[in-house]
Design a protein around this motif. Sequence first.
Motif, PDB file in Angstrom:
ATOM      1  N   VAL A  96       0.864  -1.184   0.000  1.00  0.00           N
ATOM      2  CA  VAL A  96       0.000   0.000   0.000  1.00  0.00           C
ATOM      3  C   VAL A  96       0.897   1.229   0.000  1.00  0.00           C
ATOM      4  O   VAL A  96       1.793   1.350   0.842  1.00  0.00           O
ATOM      5  CB  VAL A  96      -0.917   0.043   1.243  1.00  0.00           C
ATOM      6  CG1 VAL A  96      -1.748   1.320   1.239  1.00  0.00           C
ATOM      7  CG2 VAL A  96      -1.804  -1.190   1.309  1.00  0.00           C
ATOM      8  N   ILE A  97       0.696   2.120  -0.953  1.00  0.00           N
ATOM      9  CA  ILE A  97       1.490   3.354  -1.046  1.00  0.00           C
ATOM     10  C   ILE A  97       0.534   4.541  -1.039  1.00  0.00           C
ATOM     11  O   ILE A  97      -0.392   4.605  -1.850  1.00  0.00           O
ATOM     12  CB  ILE A  97       2.344   3.388  -2.328  1.00  0.00           C
ATOM     13  CG1 ILE A  97       3.288   2.190  -2.387  1.00  0.00           C
ATOM     14  CG2 ILE A  97       3.143   4.695  -2.401  1.00  0.00           C
ATOM     15  CD1 ILE A  97       4.012   2.040  -3.718  1.00  0.00           C
ATOM     16  N   LYS A 125       2.122  -4.528 -13.400  1.00  0.00           N
ATOM     17  CA  LYS A 125       2.708  -5.828 -13.069  1.00  0.00           C
ATOM     18  C   LYS A 125       2.071  -6.441 -11.825  1.00  0.00           C
ATOM     19  O   LYS A 125       2.022  -7.658 -11.671  1.00  0.00           O
ATOM     20  CB  LYS A 125       4.216  -5.679 -12.844  1.00  0.00           C
ATOM     21  CG  LYS A 125       5.000  -5.352 -14.106  1.00  0.00           C
ATOM     22  CD  LYS A 125       6.493  -5.247 -13.795  1.00  0.00           C
ATOM     23  CE  LYS A 125       7.283  -4.919 -15.053  1.00  0.00           C
ATOM     24  NZ  LYS A 125       8.743  -4.790 -14.758  1.00  0.00           N
ATOM     25  N   ASN A 126       1.593  -5.563 -10.923  1.00  0.00           N
ATOM     26  CA  ASN A 126       1.010  -6.033  -9.666  1.00  0.00           C
ATOM     27  C   ASN A 126      -0.317  -5.324  -9.410  1.00  0.00           C
ATOM     28  O   ASN A 126      -0.375  -4.320  -8.698  1.00  0.00           O
ATOM     29  CB  ASN A 126       1.979  -5.792  -8.504  1.00  0.00           C
ATOM     30  CG  ASN A 126       1.394  -6.227  -7.169  1.00  0.00           C
ATOM     31  OD1 ASN A 126       0.425  -6.997  -7.113  1.00  0.00           O
ATOM     32  ND2 ASN A 126       1.980  -5.744  -6.087  1.00  0.00           N
ATOM     33  N   PRO A 127      -1.410  -5.817  -9.991  1.00  0.00           N
ATOM     34  CA  PRO A 127      -2.720  -5.162  -9.844  1.00  0.00           C
ATOM     35  C   PRO A 127      -3.182  -5.071  -8.390  1.00  0.00           C
ATOM     36  O   PRO A 127      -4.058  -4.250  -8.079  1.00  0.00           O
ATOM     37  CB  PRO A 127      -3.650  -6.075 -10.655  1.00  0.00           C
ATOM     38  CG  PRO A 127      -2.754  -6.786 -11.616  1.00  0.00           C
ATOM     39  CD  PRO A 127      -1.465  -6.989 -10.883  1.00  0.00           C
ATOM     40  N   LYS A 150      -6.423  11.147 -15.819  1.00  0.00           N
ATOM     41  CA  LYS A 150      -5.152  10.802 -16.452  1.00  0.00           C
ATOM     42  C   LYS A 150      -4.370   9.699 -15.753  1.00  0.00           C
ATOM     43  O   LYS A 150      -3.477   9.097 -16.349  1.00  0.00           O
ATOM     44  CB  LYS A 150      -4.271  12.050 -16.552  1.00  0.00           C
ATOM     45  CG  LYS A 150      -4.862  13.163 -17.406  1.00  0.00           C
ATOM     46  CD  LYS A 150      -3.894  14.342 -17.479  1.00  0.00           C
ATOM     47  CE  LYS A 150      -4.460  15.461 -18.332  1.00  0.00           C
ATOM     48  NZ  LYS A 150      -3.534  16.637 -18.397  1.00  0.00           N
ATOM     49  N   TYR A 151      -4.697   9.427 -14.488  1.00  0.00           N
ATOM     50  CA  TYR A 151      -3.925   8.443 -13.728  1.00  0.00           C
ATOM     51  C   TYR A 151      -4.863   7.326 -13.275  1.00  0.00           C
ATOM     52  O   TYR A 151      -5.215   7.210 -12.105  1.00  0.00           O
ATOM     53  CB  TYR A 151      -3.244   9.107 -12.524  1.00  0.00           C
ATOM     54  CG  TYR A 151      -2.214  10.147 -12.901  1.00  0.00           C
ATOM     55  CD1 TYR A 151      -0.851   9.846 -12.922  1.00  0.00           C
ATOM     56  CD2 TYR A 151      -2.603  11.438 -13.260  1.00  0.00           C
ATOM     57  CE1 TYR A 151       0.095  10.796 -13.277  1.00  0.00           C
ATOM     58  CE2 TYR A 151      -1.672  12.403 -13.621  1.00  0.00           C
ATOM     59  CZ  TYR A 151      -0.322  12.074 -13.628  1.00  0.00           C
ATOM     60  OH  TYR A 151       0.610  13.027 -13.984  1.00  0.00           O
ATOM     61  N   LYS A 152      -5.250   6.504 -14.244  1.00  0.00           N
ATOM     62  CA  LYS A 152      -6.241   5.460 -13.987  1.00  0.00           C
ATOM     63  C   LYS A 152      -5.735   4.398 -13.015  1.00  0.00           C
ATOM     64  O   LYS A 152      -6.534   3.631 -12.458  1.00  0.00           O
ATOM     65  CB  LYS A 152      -6.626   4.789 -15.311  1.00  0.00           C
ATOM     66  CG  LYS A 152      -7.175   5.748 -16.372  1.00  0.00           C
ATOM     67  CD  LYS A 152      -8.551   6.263 -15.995  1.00  0.00           C
ATOM     68  CE  LYS A 152      -9.163   7.085 -17.140  1.00  0.00           C
ATOM     69  NZ  LYS A 152     -10.490   7.620 -16.792  1.00  0.00           N
ATOM     70  N   HIS A 153      -4.425   4.327 -12.817  1.00  0.00           N
ATOM     71  CA  HIS A 153      -3.873   3.296 -11.933  1.00  0.00           C
ATOM     72  C   HIS A 153      -3.931   3.688 -10.458  1.00  0.00           C
ATOM     73  O   HIS A 153      -3.571   2.886  -9.591  1.00  0.00           O
ATOM     74  CB  HIS A 153      -2.420   2.998 -12.320  1.00  0.00           C
ATOM     75  CG  HIS A 153      -1.504   4.181 -12.250  1.00  0.00           C
ATOM     76  ND1 HIS A 153      -1.599   5.249 -13.108  1.00  0.00           N
ATOM     77  CD2 HIS A 153      -0.474   4.469 -11.416  1.00  0.00           C
ATOM     78  CE1 HIS A 153      -0.660   6.145 -12.823  1.00  0.00           C
ATOM     79  NE2 HIS A 153       0.027   5.689 -11.781  1.00  0.00           N
ATOM     80  N   ILE A 154      -4.403   4.903 -10.165  1.00  0.00           N
ATOM     81  CA  ILE A 154      -4.532   5.344  -8.777  1.00  0.00           C
ATOM     82  C   ILE A 154      -5.871   4.855  -8.229  1.00  0.00           C
ATOM     83  O   ILE A 154      -6.923   5.099  -8.814  1.00  0.00           O
ATOM     84  CB  ILE A 154      -4.439   6.877  -8.676  1.00  0.00           C
ATOM     85  CG1 ILE A 154      -3.136   7.380  -9.290  1.00  0.00           C
ATOM     86  CG2 ILE A 154      -4.551   7.319  -7.222  1.00  0.00           C
ATOM     87  CD1 ILE A 154      -1.882   6.767  -8.702  1.00  0.00           C
ATOM     88  N   ASP A 155      -5.830   4.179  -7.087  1.00  0.00           N
ATOM     89  CA  ASP A 155      -7.025   3.542  -6.539  1.00  0.00           C
ATOM     90  C   ASP A 155      -7.886   4.473  -5.691  1.00  0.00           C
ATOM     91  O   ASP A 155      -9.108   4.311  -5.646  1.00  0.00           O
ATOM     92  CB  ASP A 155      -6.616   2.341  -5.671  1.00  0.00           C
ATOM     93  CG  ASP A 155      -5.849   1.309  -6.462  1.00  0.00           C
ATOM     94  OD1 ASP A 155      -6.472   0.637  -7.300  1.00  0.00           O
ATOM     95  OD2 ASP A 155      -4.621   1.187  -6.272  1.00  0.00           O
ATOM     96  N   MET A 156      -7.241   5.414  -4.998  1.00  0.00           N
ATOM     97  CA  MET A 156      -8.035   6.253  -4.106  1.00  0.00           C
ATOM     98  C   MET A 156      -7.467   7.665  -4.034  1.00  0.00           C
ATOM     99  O   MET A 156      -6.260   7.879  -4.014  1.00  0.00           O
ATOM    100  CB  MET A 156      -8.121   5.644  -2.700  1.00  0.00           C
ATOM    101  CG  MET A 156      -6.808   5.447  -1.991  1.00  0.00           C
ATOM    102  SD  MET A 156      -6.968   4.489  -0.434  1.00  0.00           S
ATOM    103  CE  MET A 156      -8.290   5.334   0.398  1.00  0.00           C
ATOM    104  N   VAL A 157      -8.374   8.633  -4.028  1.00  0.00           N
ATOM    105  CA  VAL A 157      -8.042  10.049  -3.916  1.00  0.00           C
ATOM    106  C   VAL A 157      -8.966  10.631  -2.855  1.00  0.00           C
ATOM    107  O   VAL A 157     -10.184  10.493  -2.947  1.00  0.00           O
ATOM    108  CB  VAL A 157      -8.256  10.791  -5.255  1.00  0.00           C
ATOM    109  CG1 VAL A 157      -8.038  12.290  -5.069  1.00  0.00           C
ATOM    110  CG2 VAL A 157      -7.335  10.242  -6.329  1.00  0.00           C
ATOM    111  N   ASP A 175     -12.537  -3.757  -1.798  1.00  0.00           N
ATOM    112  CA  ASP A 175     -13.667  -4.399  -2.480  1.00  0.00           C
ATOM    113  C   ASP A 175     -13.650  -4.118  -3.980  1.00  0.00           C
ATOM    114  O   ASP A 175     -14.683  -4.231  -4.667  1.00  0.00           O
ATOM    115  CB  ASP A 175     -14.991  -3.905  -1.885  1.00  0.00           C
ATOM    116  CG  ASP A 175     -15.196  -4.392  -0.457  1.00  0.00           C
ATOM    117  OD1 ASP A 175     -14.574  -5.407  -0.081  1.00  0.00           O
ATOM    118  OD2 ASP A 175     -15.959  -3.740   0.289  1.00  0.00           O
ATOM    119  N   ASP A 176     -12.467  -3.705  -4.486  1.00  0.00           N
ATOM    120  CA  ASP A 176     -12.249  -3.478  -5.926  1.00  0.00           C
ATOM    121  C   ASP A 176     -13.020  -2.294  -6.490  1.00  0.00           C
ATOM    122  O   ASP A 176     -13.439  -2.281  -7.649  1.00  0.00           O
ATOM    123  CB  ASP A 176     -12.601  -4.726  -6.748  1.00  0.00           C
ATOM    124  CG  ASP A 176     -11.631  -5.865  -6.488  1.00  0.00           C
ATOM    125  OD1 ASP A 176     -10.440  -5.579  -6.247  1.00  0.00           O
ATOM    126  OD2 ASP A 176     -12.057  -7.023  -6.504  1.00  0.00           O
TER     127      ASP A 176
END
Length: 493
Positions: A96-97, A125-127, A150-157, A175-176
């Motif tokens: 978690v980052i 590489k690591n979903p 623009k940053y679809k790989h960010i999970d939470m804002v 919960d995806d």
Amino acid sequence: MPVTKIKQNTKERSFSKEMADKKSRILDPETVSKQAQIIKDIRIINEKRFSEDGTRKKAFIETYGCQQNVSDSEILMGMLEEMGYQKAISKEDADVIIFNTCAVRENAELKVFGNLGALKHRKAKNPDLIIGVCGCMMQQKANADEIKKKYKHIDMVFGTHSLYYFPSLFKEVLDDKRVIDVKETEGAIAEGYPVKRSEPPLAWVSVMYGCNNFCSYCIVPYVRGRERSRTKEAVIKEVQTLAKEGYKEITLLGQNVNSYGKDLYDDYSFADLLTDVCKTEGIERVRFMTSHPKDISDKLIETMAREEKICKQLHLPVQSGNSRVLESMNRKYTKEEYLEKIQKVKKAMPNITLTTDIIVGFPGETKEEFEDTLDVLRKVRYDTIFSFIYSKRPGTPASLWDDVLTDEEKKECFNRLLEVQDEISLEKNKALLGKTFKVLTEGESKTDSSVLTGRTEGGKIVNFKGDSSLKGSFVNVKITDVRTWSLIGEIEK
């Protein structure tokens, strides 16, 4: 009905509304209980995984900006550890980052976007890697929208006002679901959340949140909200707990600590809070930041001088030495008024250590007006300054104003400022050669493990040889050499 009765009822209604407003500043127990339950639920899942494969997931928080952000990150890490996550040493080692961001200067924002972009391939590489962004920068809708698009790989804002709802938001990510949570109004204050601090002897304690000053260059009131004070009971209880845990020095935090209590009490000020905090057994040093020059009172100065535990160090941001520029900044004091406050402080505490913030190249500032800032440096003789070339913050009044100085001229002024201050700082440090100071040992130097580092009461950094077992203890150190920004010494036997 008698007139007196009408007045009485009006007063009662007014008083009831006032108390209701004060209560609304505290997060309701039901919400706190719900977040605590979510933390427990996530911990159960992580503990089950740990019992099955012996691995524990790790979390890393990268913090930008002021000490208030550091304090917020300590709360986030406290919640993550309660969920069963272990603190990671680096981003590379983390599952978690989270980036806790700052909106005060453009460079900090650019670093955040750069770091987010760099994690795109790793996420591919690591979903299962969870990446979050929070803090002041995210409280600005434009930034949050940019990350969303623009940053679809960010999970939470999530913004500053959503801090205490982090468990709920994090559960949605587990919960995806992708979470974007930026509340428009400032959040209530929550008590009782877990905090993961650095080891003793130093600790930060927030006494209030937000700011009402609206300096024309500053984004803080827009991203942190209006001023909300914690109750004196909550602050004192936290300080007492820290003392029992072995912390010896605390720093009370607020965007403008001088305003503490104005939204809660009629006759209890920041000076009163300092007096009560100093009564805590085990706490030997008390610092605070930041003070606004217009609000620093005679009572506060008197309290600082009287209480032995309060460090004789004051950070009093001047920002500019020119009265016209100060008015344009909406600072609500003149150069002369600022210098008068400084004289009061020096008279009450002749050995006070003074530091400040200065902005160079504010819109409309001329070279002649900048000379007034140099004049303030020479008259006050700060021990240290924190100086910056003005950075436009979208959404603030000053961002729409035109410059007088070119970028090159701003750099020239900035370099002149540093030259003047470096000379003053070195002169002041040279005057300390041969003197002995009581130093609180903070630990090993970051650059040399054989050297310990600590601070004097005035906040000056001292490096000296010694055993790491001295961490957290006070030692008498004689100054044998000096640098512009630090002192070198040896422990007196």
